[in-house]
Motif scaffolding. Structure first.
Motif, PDB file in Angstrom:
ATOM      1  N   LEU A  45       0.815  -1.218   0.000  1.00  0.00           N
ATOM      2  CA  LEU A  45       0.000   0.000   0.000  1.00  0.00           C
ATOM      3  C   LEU A  45       0.845   1.264   0.000  1.00  0.00           C
ATOM      4  N   GLN A  46       0.328   2.285  -0.662  1.00  0.00           N
ATOM      5  CA  GLN A  46       0.947   3.611  -0.623  1.00  0.00           C
ATOM      6  C   GLN A  46      -0.141   4.683  -0.615  1.00  0.00           C
ATOM      7  N   GLU A  47      -0.116   5.524   0.401  1.00  0.00           N
ATOM      8  CA  GLU A  47      -1.010   6.688   0.454  1.00  0.00           C
ATOM      9  C   GLU A  47      -0.301   7.874  -0.184  1.00  0.00           C
ATOM     10  N   ASN A  48      -1.041   8.664  -0.966  1.00  0.00           N
ATOM     11  CA  ASN A  48      -0.431   9.855  -1.556  1.00  0.00           C
ATOM     12  C   ASN A  48      -1.518  10.721  -2.170  1.00  0.00           C
ATOM     13  N   PHE A  49      -1.090  11.853  -2.763  1.00  0.00           N
ATOM     14  CA  PHE A  49      -2.014  12.726  -3.467  1.00  0.00           C
ATOM     15  C   PHE A  49      -2.390  12.101  -4.812  1.00  0.00           C
ATOM     16  N   THR A  50      -3.515  12.519  -5.363  1.00  0.00           N
ATOM     17  CA  THR A  50      -3.989  11.983  -6.637  1.00  0.00           C
ATOM     18  C   THR A  50      -2.943  12.148  -7.735  1.00  0.00           C
ATOM     19  N   VAL A  51      -2.373  13.345  -7.872  1.00  0.00           N
ATOM     20  CA  VAL A  51      -1.399  13.610  -8.937  1.00  0.00           C
ATOM     21  C   VAL A  51      -0.198  12.676  -8.820  1.00  0.00           C
ATOM     22  N   LYS A  52       0.276  12.459  -7.608  1.00  0.00           N
ATOM     23  CA  LYS A  52       1.426  11.577  -7.383  1.00  0.00           C
ATOM     24  C   LYS A  52       1.075  10.128  -7.720  1.00  0.00           C
ATOM     25  N   LEU A  53      -0.121   9.682  -7.311  1.00  0.00           N
ATOM     26  CA  LEU A  53      -0.531   8.309  -7.597  1.00  0.00           C
ATOM     27  C   LEU A  53      -0.659   8.076  -9.100  1.00  0.00           C
ATOM     28  N   MET A  54      -1.184   9.071  -9.825  1.00  0.00           N
ATOM     29  CA  MET A  54      -1.296   8.941 -11.279  1.00  0.00           C
ATOM     30  C   MET A  54       0.087   8.804 -11.913  1.00  0.00           C
ATOM     31  N   GLU A  55       1.040   9.559 -11.395  1.00  0.00           N
ATOM     32  CA  GLU A  55       2.410   9.493 -11.914  1.00  0.00           C
ATOM     33  C   GLU A  55       3.004   8.105 -11.678  1.00  0.00           C
ATOM     34  N   LEU A  56       2.796   7.556 -10.474  1.00  0.00           N
ATOM     35  CA  LEU A  56       3.320   6.238 -10.148  1.00  0.00           C
ATOM     36  C   LEU A  56       2.638   5.149 -10.980  1.00  0.00           C
ATOM     37  N   LEU A  57       1.358   5.343 -11.274  1.00  0.00           N
ATOM     38  CA  LEU A  57       0.664   4.405 -12.158  1.00  0.00           C
ATOM     39  C   LEU A  57       1.283   4.404 -13.547  1.00  0.00           C
ATOM     40  N   ARG A  58       1.502   5.597 -14.099  1.00  0.00           N
ATOM     41  CA  ARG A  58       2.069   5.699 -15.446  1.00  0.00           C
ATOM     42  C   ARG A  58       3.451   5.067 -15.520  1.00  0.00           C
ATOM     43  N   GLN A  59       4.211   5.182 -14.424  1.00  0.00           N
ATOM     44  CA  GLN A  59       5.576   4.652 -14.409  1.00  0.00           C
ATOM     45  C   GLN A  59       5.611   3.155 -14.119  1.00  0.00           C
ATOM     46  N   GLY A  60       4.467   2.565 -13.832  1.00  0.00           N
ATOM     47  CA  GLY A  60       4.426   1.145 -13.526  1.00  0.00           C
ATOM     48  C   GLY A  60       4.859   0.815 -12.116  1.00  0.00           C
ATOM     49  N   GLU A  61       4.965   1.830 -11.235  1.00  0.00           N
ATOM     50  CA  GLU A  61       5.367   1.583  -9.852  1.00  0.00           C
ATOM     51  C   GLU A  61       4.169   1.226  -8.976  1.00  0.00           C
ATOM     52  N   LEU A  62       2.954   1.441  -9.483  1.00  0.00           N
ATOM     53  CA  LEU A  62       1.731   0.978  -8.826  1.00  0.00           C
ATOM     54  C   LEU A  62       0.940   0.159  -9.838  1.00  0.00           C
ATOM     55  N   ASP A  63       0.186  -0.815  -9.347  1.00  0.00           N
ATOM     56  CA  ASP A  63      -0.672  -1.611 -10.220  1.00  0.00           C
ATOM     57  C   ASP A  63      -2.040  -0.952 -10.390  1.00  0.00           C
ATOM     58  N   ALA A  64      -2.539  -0.332  -9.340  1.00  0.00           N
ATOM     59  CA  ALA A  64      -3.836   0.344  -9.388  1.00  0.00           C
ATOM     60  C   ALA A  64      -3.888   1.348  -8.246  1.00  0.00           C
ATOM     61  N   ALA A  65      -4.876   2.240  -8.289  1.00  0.00           N
ATOM     62  CA  ALA A  65      -5.024   3.234  -7.228  1.00  0.00           C
ATOM     63  C   ALA A  65      -6.500   3.530  -7.024  1.00  0.00           C
ATOM     64  N   ILE A  66      -6.852   3.743  -5.766  1.00  0.00           N
ATOM     65  CA  ILE A  66      -8.215   4.118  -5.402  1.00  0.00           C
ATOM     66  C   ILE A  66      -8.227   5.621  -5.155  1.00  0.00           C
ATOM     67  N   MET A  67      -9.019   6.337  -5.951  1.00  0.00           N
ATOM     68  CA  MET A  67      -9.038   7.800  -5.921  1.00  0.00           C
ATOM     69  C   MET A  67     -10.477   8.287  -6.106  1.00  0.00           C
ATOM     70  N   ALA A  68     -10.644   9.595  -6.118  1.00  0.00           N
ATOM     71  CA  ALA A  68     -11.964  10.187  -6.338  1.00  0.00           C
ATOM     72  C   ALA A  68     -11.957  10.975  -7.645  1.00  0.00           C
ATOM     73  N   LEU A  69     -13.062  10.895  -8.362  1.00  0.00           N
ATOM     74  CA  LEU A  69     -13.207  11.684  -9.589  1.00  0.00           C
ATOM     75  C   LEU A  69     -13.353  13.164  -9.262  1.00  0.00           C
ATOM     76  N   PRO A  70     -12.935  14.065 -10.179  1.00  0.00           N
ATOM     77  CA  PRO A  70     -12.336  13.785 -11.484  1.00  0.00           C
ATOM     78  C   PRO A  70     -10.842  13.506 -11.363  1.00  0.00           C
ATOM     79  N   LEU A  71     -10.312  12.735 -12.320  1.00  0.00           N
ATOM     80  CA  LEU A  71      -8.890  12.445 -12.361  1.00  0.00           C
ATOM     81  C   LEU A  71      -8.206  13.381 -13.350  1.00  0.00           C
ATOM     82  N   PRO A  72      -6.940  13.744 -13.086  1.00  0.00           N
ATOM     83  CA  PRO A  72      -6.246  14.682 -13.976  1.00  0.00           C
ATOM     84  C   PRO A  72      -5.812  14.050 -15.292  1.00  0.00           C
ATOM     85  N   ASP A  73      -5.861  12.739 -15.395  1.00  0.00           N
ATOM     86  CA  ASP A  73      -5.380  12.034 -16.588  1.00  0.00           C
ATOM     87  C   ASP A  73      -6.451  11.044 -17.016  1.00  0.00           C
TER      88      ASP A  73
END
Length: 314
Positions: free
Chosen positions: A124-152
């Protein structure tokens, strides 16, 4: 050029600091610095501007970092392809979650996952939405639970639940015994908000946009207090400094007769947020996503509306 060097430059671009990037990559700073200098020499370009307290990326370096992120994501895809014939529910699952959801969802979610899918431990990793999206794009996270709207919008997204907001106030507040409060009335009160970076802050400002001008003013503390967490703000409200808006799930363990707070719903249709799980389109462990989603649906979050597939189709 190596994947390790690409990982290092992405980390420095993200952290804007060689030391912090080295810590994130679990290597010594000299090792990281030498590897990046070697890559710059090989390419014949300067990727980072050194000097001062913060490292910045050169314009050409920004393009190289962006391409490195894509290469690392594709590398993660190769690893996932290699796992396709194996059990997608076997092995760790790297799940991100935003700060305003984690403390209230994770205790139940982790317990359910341990019971139902013990072979797939959550990292698990807690973070801000923007940071989690970045980690998703880089493949460092498999998925993330966030609230809409998403920046990407480049992610796969599936809804989990809708969560209404409530107004929290001290127990001796004039509104404490009311059955509801309108969003319009909030502008007359001292509001306590989360600080910049929290998407829930932006959602609250949508409910009461008048607060935005106070929260950015130099003397904004006269009308707002910006906290680092919902729990900090909850305690500030209990002390009588002001009122706030909270997501419903955050109050489920706080509603008792000895509480220093009172929670009053909004009149008419309460503002809410839609909580989703997001993952890369290239991610292949779909059964793992389904397992997490089903575990979330089994969580007992007071006041939220869980969204099964039938509800989402409506």
């Amino acid at each position: 050029m190596t994947l390790t060097e690409l990982k290092y430059i992405v980390a420095v671009a993200r952290e804007k600091h060689f030391g912090h990037a080295a810590e994130a990559c679990f290597v010594a700073q000299p090792t990281l610095s030498v590897a990046i200098k070697k890559l710059e020499d090989e390419l014949g370009v300067t990727i980072f501007e050194r000097g001062g307290t913060e490292v910045s990326t050169t314009p050409l370096g920004a393009q190289i970092v962006a391409q490195a992120e894509r290469v690392l994501e594709q590398t993660a895809v190769i690893k996932e392809i290699a796992k396709q014939n194996k059990d997608p529910l076997n092995g760790p699952f790297r799940l991100g979650i935003i700060y305003t959801i984690g403390p209230y969802l994770l205790p139940q979610l982790v317990k359910t996952m341990i019971h139902k899918v013990p072979q797939m431990p959550l990292v698990l990793q807690e973070n801000f939405t923007v940071k989690l999206m970045e980690l998703l794009r880089q493949g460092e996270l498999d998925a993330a639970i966030m609230a809409l709207p998403l920046p990407d919008q480049g992610m796969m997204v599936q809804a989990l639940y809708d969560e209404p907001f409530v107004v929290a106030m001290p127990k001796d507040h004039p509104w404490a015994e009311r059955s509801s409060v309108s969003a319009e009335e909030l502008k007359s009160e001292t509001m306590l908000l989360l600080g910049n970076g929290h998407c829930f802050r932006d959602q609250v400002l949508e409910v009461c946009p008048e607060m935005a001008r106070f929260s950015t003013a130099s003397d904004g503390i006269a009308r707002t207090f910006e906290g680092s967490s919902l729990e900090t703000i909850r305690h500030m409200v209990a002390s009588g400094i002001g009122i706030t808006v909270l997501p419903m799930a955050s109050i489920q363990d706080s509603q008792n007769k000895d509480s220093m707070l009172r929670y009053v719903p909004f009149s008419n249709r309460a503002p809410d947020r839609r909580v989703v799980i997001a993952w890369r389109k290239s991610f292949t462990r779909h059964a793992a996503i389904d397992a997490i989603r089903q575990a979330v649906l089994e969580c007992d979050l007071s006041g939220v509306t869980m969204l099964d597939e039938a509800a989402q189709a409506q």
